[in-house]
Design a protein around this motif. Structure first.
Motif, PDB file in Angstrom:
ATOM      1  N   ILE A   1       0.841  -1.197   0.000  1.00 27.11           N
ATOM      2  CA  ILE A   1       0.000   0.000   0.000  1.00 27.11           C
ATOM      3  C   ILE A   1       0.877   1.249   0.000  1.00 27.11           C
ATOM      4  O   ILE A   1       2.087   1.193   0.147  1.00 27.11           O
ATOM      5  CB  ILE A   1      -0.936   0.027   1.232  1.00 27.11           C
ATOM      6  CG1 ILE A   1      -0.114   0.186   2.525  1.00 27.11           C
ATOM      7  CG2 ILE A   1      -1.814  -1.210   1.286  1.00 27.11           C
ATOM      8  CD1 ILE A   1      -0.955   0.506   3.751  1.00 27.11           C
ATOM      9  N   GLU A   2       0.245   2.395  -0.152  1.00 31.05           N
ATOM     10  CA  GLU A   2       0.867   3.706   0.028  1.00 31.05           C
ATOM     11  C   GLU A   2       0.386   4.287   1.345  1.00 31.05           C
ATOM     12  O   GLU A   2      -0.802   4.229   1.661  1.00 31.05           O
ATOM     13  CB  GLU A   2       0.496   4.645  -1.115  1.00 31.05           C
ATOM     14  CG  GLU A   2       1.052   4.260  -2.472  1.00 31.05           C
ATOM     15  CD  GLU A   2       2.490   4.732  -2.653  1.00 31.05           C
ATOM     16  OE1 GLU A   2       2.925   5.618  -1.882  1.00 31.05           O
ATOM     17  OE2 GLU A   2       3.166   4.214  -3.557  1.00 31.05           O
ATOM     18  N   ARG A   3       1.325   4.817   2.145  1.00 30.54           N
ATOM     19  CA  ARG A   3       0.936   5.497   3.377  1.00 30.54           C
ATOM     20  C   ARG A   3       1.927   6.635   3.631  1.00 30.54           C
ATOM     21  O   ARG A   3       3.023   6.645   3.056  1.00 30.54           O
ATOM     22  CB  ARG A   3       0.877   4.533   4.564  1.00 30.54           C
ATOM     23  CG  ARG A   3       2.162   3.865   4.933  1.00 30.54           C
ATOM     24  CD  ARG A   3       2.060   3.004   6.215  1.00 30.54           C
ATOM     25  NE  ARG A   3       0.770   2.495   6.549  1.00 30.54           N
ATOM     26  CZ  ARG A   3       0.562   1.440   7.342  1.00 30.54           C
ATOM     27  NH1 ARG A   3       1.600   0.786   7.869  1.00 30.54           N
ATOM     28  NH2 ARG A   3      -0.644   1.039   7.622  1.00 30.54           N
ATOM     29  N   PRO A   4       1.573   7.604   4.466  1.00 29.03           N
ATOM     30  CA  PRO A   4       2.468   8.745   4.693  1.00 29.03           C
ATOM     31  C   PRO A   4       3.783   8.324   5.355  1.00 29.03           C
ATOM     32  O   PRO A   4       3.817   7.376   6.144  1.00 29.03           O
ATOM     33  CB  PRO A   4       1.654   9.655   5.623  1.00 29.03           C
ATOM     34  CG  PRO A   4       0.233   9.222   5.453  1.00 29.03           C
ATOM     35  CD  PRO A   4       0.276   7.767   5.163  1.00 29.03           C
ATOM     36  N   VAL A   5       4.845   9.037   5.029  1.00 34.23           N
ATOM     37  CA  VAL A   5       6.107   8.840   5.730  1.00 34.23           C
ATOM     38  C   VAL A   5       5.902   9.257   7.188  1.00 34.23           C
ATOM     39  O   VAL A   5       5.360  10.335   7.456  1.00 34.23           O
ATOM     40  CB  VAL A   5       7.228   9.680   5.075  1.00 34.23           C
ATOM     41  CG1 VAL A   5       8.513   9.593   5.899  1.00 34.23           C
ATOM     42  CG2 VAL A   5       7.469   9.223   3.645  1.00 34.23           C
ATOM     43  N   PRO A   6       6.298   8.424   8.163  1.00 39.79           N
ATOM     44  CA  PRO A   6       6.069   8.792   9.567  1.00 39.79           C
ATOM     45  C   PRO A   6       6.923   9.978   9.996  1.00 39.79           C
ATOM     46  O   PRO A   6       8.015  10.210   9.456  1.00 39.79           O
ATOM     47  CB  PRO A   6       6.463   7.528  10.335  1.00 39.79           C
ATOM     48  CG  PRO A   6       7.409   6.810   9.427  1.00 39.79           C
ATOM     49  CD  PRO A   6       6.955   7.114   8.026  1.00 39.79           C
ATOM     50  N   GLU A   7       6.443  10.721  10.970  1.00 37.54           N
ATOM     51  CA  GLU A   7       7.202  11.800  11.584  1.00 37.54           C
ATOM     52  C   GLU A   7       7.846  11.261  12.869  1.00 37.54           C
ATOM     53  O   GLU A   7       7.157  10.644  13.686  1.00 37.54           O
ATOM     54  CB  GLU A   7       6.283  12.979  11.939  1.00 37.54           C
ATOM     55  CG  GLU A   7       5.718  13.708  10.733  1.00 37.54           C
ATOM     56  CD  GLU A   7       6.755  14.594  10.063  1.00 37.54           C
ATOM     57  OE1 GLU A   7       7.747  14.955  10.740  1.00 37.54           O
ATOM     58  OE2 GLU A   7       6.572  14.919   8.881  1.00 37.54           O
ATOM     59  N   PRO A   8       9.138  11.474  13.071  1.00 35.47           N
ATOM     60  CA  PRO A   8       9.757  10.990  14.313  1.00 35.47           C
ATOM     61  C   PRO A   8       9.276  11.798  15.511  1.00 35.47           C
ATOM     62  O   PRO A   8       9.330  13.027  15.503  1.00 35.47           O
ATOM     63  CB  PRO A   8      11.248  11.186  14.065  1.00 35.47           C
ATOM     64  CG  PRO A   8      11.330  12.291  13.055  1.00 35.47           C
ATOM     65  CD  PRO A   8      10.116  12.157  12.187  1.00 35.47           C
ATOM     66  N   GLY A   9       8.795  11.095  16.532  1.00 38.80           N
ATOM     67  CA  GLY A   9       8.349  11.757  17.748  1.00 38.80           C
ATOM     68  C   GLY A   9       9.491  11.928  18.733  1.00 38.80           C
ATOM     69  O   GLY A   9      10.660  11.666  18.412  1.00 38.80           O
ATOM     70  N   PRO A  10       9.185  12.352  19.949  1.00 39.88           N
ATOM     71  CA  PRO A  10      10.231  12.501  20.971  1.00 39.88           C
ATOM     72  C   PRO A  10      11.004  11.194  21.180  1.00 39.88           C
ATOM     73  O   PRO A  10      10.404  10.131  21.338  1.00 39.88           O
ATOM     74  CB  PRO A  10       9.444  12.899  22.226  1.00 39.88           C
ATOM     75  CG  PRO A  10       8.195  13.529  21.696  1.00 39.88           C
ATOM     76  CD  PRO A  10       7.862  12.778  20.439  1.00 39.88           C
ATOM     77  N   GLY A  11      12.322  11.290  21.139  1.00 43.02           N
ATOM     78  CA  GLY A  11      13.152  10.111  21.350  1.00 43.02           C
ATOM     79  C   GLY A  11      13.215   9.160  20.177  1.00 43.02           C
ATOM     80  O   GLY A  11      13.764   8.059  20.300  1.00 43.02           O
ATOM     81  N   GLN A  12      12.708   9.562  19.015  1.00 45.86           N
ATOM     82  CA  GLN A  12      12.675   8.682  17.855  1.00 45.86           C
ATOM     83  C   GLN A  12      13.579   9.172  16.726  1.00 45.86           C
ATOM     84  O   GLN A  12      13.863  10.370  16.613  1.00 45.86           O
ATOM     85  CB  GLN A  12      11.247   8.562  17.304  1.00 45.86           C
ATOM     86  CG  GLN A  12      10.313   7.727  18.142  1.00 45.86           C
ATOM     87  CD  GLN A  12       8.995   7.483  17.420  1.00 45.86           C
ATOM     88  OE1 GLN A  12       8.471   8.359  16.722  1.00 45.86           O
ATOM     89  NE2 GLN A  12       8.448   6.299  17.596  1.00 45.86           N
ATOM     90  N   LEU A  13      13.990   8.218  15.899  1.00 45.57           N
ATOM     91  CA  LEU A  13      14.712   8.501  14.673  1.00 45.57           C
ATOM     92  C   LEU A  13      13.860   8.075  13.487  1.00 45.57           C
ATOM     93  O   LEU A  13      13.144   7.074  13.549  1.00 45.57           O
ATOM     94  CB  LEU A  13      16.022   7.707  14.629  1.00 45.57           C
ATOM     95  CG  LEU A  13      17.017   7.903  15.764  1.00 45.57           C
ATOM     96  CD1 LEU A  13      18.135   6.883  15.657  1.00 45.57           C
ATOM     97  CD2 LEU A  13      17.569   9.320  15.755  1.00 45.57           C
ATOM     98  N   LEU A  14      13.942   8.823  12.403  1.00 48.74           N
ATOM     99  CA  LEU A  14      13.340   8.399  11.141  1.00 48.74           C
ATOM    100  C   LEU A  14      14.443   7.792  10.293  1.00 48.74           C
ATOM    101  O   LEU A  14      15.465   8.437  10.026  1.00 48.74           O
ATOM    102  CB  LEU A  14      12.704   9.585  10.411  1.00 48.74           C
ATOM    103  CG  LEU A  14      12.103   9.248   9.038  1.00 48.74           C
ATOM    104  CD1 LEU A  14      10.923   8.293   9.174  1.00 48.74           C
ATOM    105  CD2 LEU A  14      11.678  10.522   8.299  1.00 48.74           C
ATOM    106  N   LEU A  15      14.244   6.547   9.876  1.00 47.21           N
ATOM    107  CA  LEU A  15      15.219   5.846   9.055  1.00 47.21           C
ATOM    108  C   LEU A  15      14.697   5.649   7.649  1.00 47.21           C
ATOM    109  O   LEU A  15      13.524   5.291   7.454  1.00 47.21           O
ATOM    110  CB  LEU A  15      15.534   4.462   9.640  1.00 47.21           C
ATOM    111  CG  LEU A  15      15.968   4.356  11.106  1.00 47.21           C
ATOM    112  CD1 LEU A  15      16.312   2.904  11.421  1.00 47.21           C
ATOM    113  CD2 LEU A  15      17.126   5.276  11.396  1.00 47.21           C
TER     114      LEU A  15
END
Length: 332
Positions: free
Chosen positions: A20-34
């Motif tokens: 499927i297609e879904r939005p790229v996630p946004e990194p929240g507090p304490g998170q990294l986007l890979l």
């Protein structure tokens, strides 16, 4: 972004995955986007797709052997920077405060969450992961080679330690796929004689190539009594066979998160003389860090079968049919 999801759990031949297609996630507090560059295909993903493990949410994205490049960081992160190559693994978070976490057994934390089961995993072009639960990766391994280390390797390593192989001991390994072929190399490097029990001829060939002391069918008796055994195949019928193969005081560790029913055991044949039967539940971050250091030092050989990202469903089907040589890996 594109992402695979478990849309309708069922037999892999029924097509439980959907792209499927879904939005790229946004990194929240304490998170990294890979940005995902490779993701290993684990038997746990197959159990999730087929419903042996009920999905923890609708349309969950599987995958927990993630090699990625950091592209963004949320507030409160400090360990990695944009451009770093890091690994996301099965254990995705714990409460850090329960009795198990305080004892150094965070793998048993009742509030633990898991990549590709509780939170979206690596069968996607991007993934958000907790900074505190990702690993710096050993050098000298390609993206495809390092991916299976992040679960198959780490869980196999914990299973090896749970099996308590004595110095110079005799270890039986039941099933010889992505996890087993890595654990076997560590055991051999540490001086164990490794006896492999598996049905697939390609797996037998790999075991011989890696230095197994003997290779035989899944239910064959070993050429000598075993001090320890690890069951990697999710087959409960192997438990009595492995226990019966043990010498006095031996230990069997069951490495998988899922196992079919175990038949009745005979106390004298299977458990007496202080034989032990143990399960393995996830891993601690300490397990992962120790294992990755060992892979660097021992130069573990990682055997992989590559698949394109759009072949994730085929990779799981091949895994179910024992058509994968070593570990399957999705390349992006």
């Amino acid at each position: 972004m594109r992402a695979w999801v478990v849309h309708q759990p069922g037999p892999i031949t029924s097509g439980p995955l959907r792209l499927i297609e879904r939005p790229v996630p946004e990194p929240g507090p304490g998170q990294l986007l890979l940005k995902v560059v490779a993701c290993g295909v684990c038997r746990t993903d197959l159990h999730l797709a087929e419903g042996d493990l009920p999905p923890h949410g609708a349309d969950i994205t599987p995958g927990h052997e993630i090699v990625g490049e950091v592209v963004a960081a949320g507030p409160g992160t400090s360990r990695f920077r944009a451009g770093d190559r890091v690994g996301g693994a099965w254990l995705a978070g714990t409460d850090g405060s329960c009795a198990y976490c305080r004892r150094g057994r965070e793998n048993l934390c009742p509030a633990s969450v898991y990549t590709g089961w509780d939170i979206p995993g690596g069968y996607a072009e991007y993934v958000a992961v907790a900074d505190a639960f990702v690993y710096p990766l050993p050098s000298g391994f390609s993206d495809s080679e390092v991916a299976p280390l992040l679960c198959a390797g780490i869980i196999g390593y914990r299973a090896l330690r749970r099996a308590e192989v004595p110095p110079g001991g005799r270890l039986g390994i039941y099933g010889f796929g992505g996890s087993a072929h890595l654990a076997a190399q560590i055991a051999i490097a540490e001086g164990a004689a490794v006896h492999v029990f598996t049905r697939a001829e390609s797996a037998r060939d790999l075991a011989r190539k890696l230095g197994a002391a003997s290779v035989q069918g899944s239910y064959d008796p070993p050429p000598e009594p075993l001090d320890s055994a690890i069951i990697f195949a999710p087959v409960g019928e192997l438990v009595p066979a492995a226990l019966a193969a043990l010498d006095r005081g031996g230990t069997v560790a069951i490495a998988g998160i899922y196992l079919t029913d175990i038949p009745s055991l005979n106390y004298d044949a299977h458990l007496f003389q202080e034989r032990q039967l143990r399960s393995v539940t996830s891993n601690t971050r300490g397990d992962g860090e120790e294992f990755l250091r060992l892979t660097q030092r021992l130069r573990i050989s990682v055997t992989t079968t590559p698949y394109r990202f759009d072949q994730a469903d085929q990779a799981l089907a091949d895994l179910a049919a024992d058509r994968v040589h070593g570990a399957a890996v999705l390349a992006f």
